[in-house]
Design a protein around this motif. Sequence first.
Motif, PDB file in Angstrom:
ATOM      1  N   SER A   1       0.836  -1.205   0.000  1.00  0.00           N
ATOM      2  CA  SER A   1       0.000   0.000   0.000  1.00  0.00           C
ATOM      3  C   SER A   1       0.872   1.257   0.000  1.00  0.00           C
ATOM      4  O   SER A   1       0.458   2.305  -0.509  1.00  0.00           O
ATOM      5  CB  SER A   1      -0.934   0.004   1.210  1.00  0.00           C
TER       6      SER A   1
ATOM      7  N   GLU B   1       1.681   1.935  -3.566  1.00  0.00           N
ATOM      8  CA  GLU B   1       0.470   2.466  -4.214  1.00  0.00           C
ATOM      9  C   GLU B   1       0.251   3.931  -3.838  1.00  0.00           C
ATOM     10  O   GLU B   1      -0.155   4.747  -4.664  1.00  0.00           O
ATOM     11  CB  GLU B   1      -0.756   1.654  -3.785  1.00  0.00           C
TER      12      GLU B   1
ATOM     13  N   ASN C   1      -0.002   7.098  -6.259  1.00  0.00           N
ATOM     14  CA  ASN C   1      -1.104   8.067  -6.228  1.00  0.00           C
ATOM     15  C   ASN C   1      -0.569   9.488  -6.105  1.00  0.00           C
ATOM     16  O   ASN C   1      -1.094  10.422  -6.715  1.00  0.00           O
ATOM     17  CB  ASN C   1      -2.037   7.779  -5.047  1.00  0.00           C
TER      18      ASN C   1
ATOM     19  N   LYS D   1     -11.564   0.391  -2.064  1.00  0.00           N
ATOM     20  CA  LYS D   1     -10.275  -0.065  -1.551  1.00  0.00           C
ATOM     21  C   LYS D   1     -10.432  -1.125  -0.464  1.00  0.00           C
ATOM     22  O   LYS D   1      -9.546  -1.923  -0.231  1.00  0.00           O
ATOM     23  CB  LYS D   1      -9.493   1.137  -0.991  1.00  0.00           C
TER      24      LYS D   1
ATOM     25  N   PRO E   1      -0.389   4.542 -12.764  1.00  0.00           N
ATOM     26  CA  PRO E   1      -0.728   4.183 -11.375  1.00  0.00           C
ATOM     27  C   PRO E   1      -2.185   3.742 -11.212  1.00  0.00           C
ATOM     28  O   PRO E   1      -2.489   2.896 -10.367  1.00  0.00           O
ATOM     29  CB  PRO E   1      -0.468   5.485 -10.601  1.00  0.00           C
TER      30      PRO E   1
ATOM     31  N   LEU F   1      -2.240   0.322 -12.146  1.00  0.00           N
ATOM     32  CA  LEU F   1      -1.580  -0.431 -11.070  1.00  0.00           C
ATOM     33  C   LEU F   1      -2.586  -0.763  -9.961  1.00  0.00           C
ATOM     34  O   LEU F   1      -2.632  -1.903  -9.468  1.00  0.00           O
ATOM     35  CB  LEU F   1      -0.437   0.411 -10.500  1.00  0.00           C
ATOM     36  N   ALA F   2      -3.418   0.241  -9.600  1.00  0.00           N
ATOM     37  CA  ALA F   2      -4.413   0.031  -8.537  1.00  0.00           C
ATOM     38  C   ALA F   2      -5.431  -1.037  -8.954  1.00  0.00           C
ATOM     39  O   ALA F   2      -5.793  -1.911  -8.161  1.00  0.00           O
ATOM     40  CB  ALA F   2      -5.117   1.347  -8.216  1.00  0.00           C
TER      41      ALA F   2
ATOM     42  N   ALA G   1      -3.727  -4.448  -9.084  1.00  0.00           N
ATOM     43  CA  ALA G   1      -3.410  -4.975  -7.750  1.00  0.00           C
ATOM     44  C   ALA G   1      -4.603  -5.729  -7.179  1.00  0.00           C
ATOM     45  O   ALA G   1      -4.453  -6.804  -6.591  1.00  0.00           O
ATOM     46  CB  ALA G   1      -3.018  -3.823  -6.823  1.00  0.00           C
TER      47      ALA G   1
END
Lengths: 252, 224
Positions: A33, A36, A40, A95, A154, A157-158, A161
Motif C-alpha cells: 500500500s 500504491e 497516487n 479499496k 498508477p 496499477l491500482a 493490484a
Amino acid sequence: MGEVLVVLVLASLTALATGLGAVPFAFVSRISSAVEARANALAAGLMLGASFGLAAEGTHRGGWQTMAGAVGGVLFILLVHRLLDRHRFSFETAKSVPGEAAGGSAAAAKRALLVLIVMTAHSAAEGVAVGVGFGGGETLALAITVAIAVHNIPEGLAISAVLRSQGVSLVRCAGWSVFSSLPQPLLAVPAFLFVELFQATLPYGLGFAAGAMAFLVLQELLPEAYGNAPARAVSLFVTVSLVLMVLFQRSL
Amino acid sequence: MNPVAVAFLGSSAAALTASAGSLSLLFSQRLPGVAIGWANALASGFMLGAAYLLMSAGLGYSAWAGAAAALLAVASLHAVDRAGRSALVLHALHSAPEGLAIGGAVWLGFPFGIFMIAAIAIHNVFEAIALCGDLRDRGASVSRTAVLAAGSNSGQVAVATLSAALVWLFPFLLPWVLGAAVGSLAYLVMVDLLPRSYQEIGKTSISLVTLAAMAILVLLGIPG
C-alpha cells in the motif's frame, strides 16, 4: 477529419497506457500500500501540473469563463460521486470492502468491480481534458495527453493490484485496466469537436477539465496517498512530479 | 519605492496581520476542529494560488532555472523536515516559502508585489487561527497568542528582505527565487497544511474550500 483521427489515436494511447499498470505484476505477486500511495502521489502531481496548464491556457482566453468552467467541472465530479454513492460505490469502499478480510470471494469480486467502476467514472473527466486540450493548441494537447497517459499507469496499477489478488491473469488485468480508461477516447473526440465548432466555449472547456482534475486530486488521490504513506513522502512525490510536469509543458 | 524596502515593509505588515488570527478566540475560547480545518484549507488554497501566479509570471524568465530552484527548495525542505518536527523546523518550513514568495513578487512589478503581500497576509491570518487554537489549548492567553502568532512569522520578514536584496544585487537570481518560492509553497501545503485539514473534517469540504480560495486568488491576480 485528420485532426479528429489524431485526437482519437492519442486519446486511445492514453487509455492503452493504463494497461502498463499491470506490468509490475509480471515480476511481483503484490504491491504494498505504501508503493500504491506513492504512485497516487505521483499521479496527483502530474494531474495538478496538467490542471495548471489547462487553467493557464483558459485564463489567457478569459479568466471568468475559465472559472465558470472550473465550477462546472467540480460540480460534474460531485454529481458523479453522488450517483456512485447512491449505489454505495466510492473510492474508500473500492479499496476495502467489509468482509474481504474474511476471505469471501463475493466480497473480493465486489471490490474488483467497485475499483473498475470508480476508475471508469474518473476517466470521463480526463477524456474531456484531452479533447479540450487539443482545442487549445498542439503544445497544450501533447502536454495534457502525456500527463494523463503517465497518470493512467498508477491507476492501472491500482486496478491490477485488486484483480491480480483475485487470481485474474496478467493479460486480463491489463485488459480491464484499459477498459476503465475507455471513456477517455470516447469523450475526447466529442469534447474536441464541441470546442472546435464553438470556439467561444474553449475557456469554459479548459476550466471544466482543470477544475474536475484538480478536484479529483484533492478529494481522492491525496487523501488516499496520505492514508498509506508519510506526509513528507507524499509531498515529495507530488511536488517533484508537479514541477517536472510544468517544465515538460514549457519545454514543448 | 525600492522593491527591497517594499519586501521589508510588506512582509512586516503581513507578519503583524497574523495576530488578527487570535481575534477568533474572542468569539470562542476553544476553536472547533471544523474551524481549524477550514482555516488550514483556506491557507492551503491561498498558497497554491500564490504558487500558480508566481509560476505563471516566472516562466517568462527561465523555466529551467525556475524548475531547478523549485526542486532544490523541495529537496532542502524535505531534508529539514526529515531532521525532525521541532518548533524551529516548523518555523523554518513556514517562513521560507512565504518570504520567498514576497521577495520574488516585488520584482515582478509594484502592483503584483502588493497583491502577493496582501495574499500572504490573508493566508497568515488563516494560518494563525489554527495556531492560536493550538496555543490556547496549551493555556496561553489571548494576547499572548496574538504576539506569538505575529512573532512566528518573523522569519518570513527576514527571508523576504534577504531574497529581494539578493535579486537587487544579482538580477539573474530572479527566476531562481521565483522557482524556489513555487516549489516550497507547494511542498508546505502538501506536507503540513492539507494533511492537517483532512484530519479535522471531510475531504469534500476541504477540497471545495481549498479550490475556492485558490480560484479567487488566481482570478484576482491575473493581469488584465
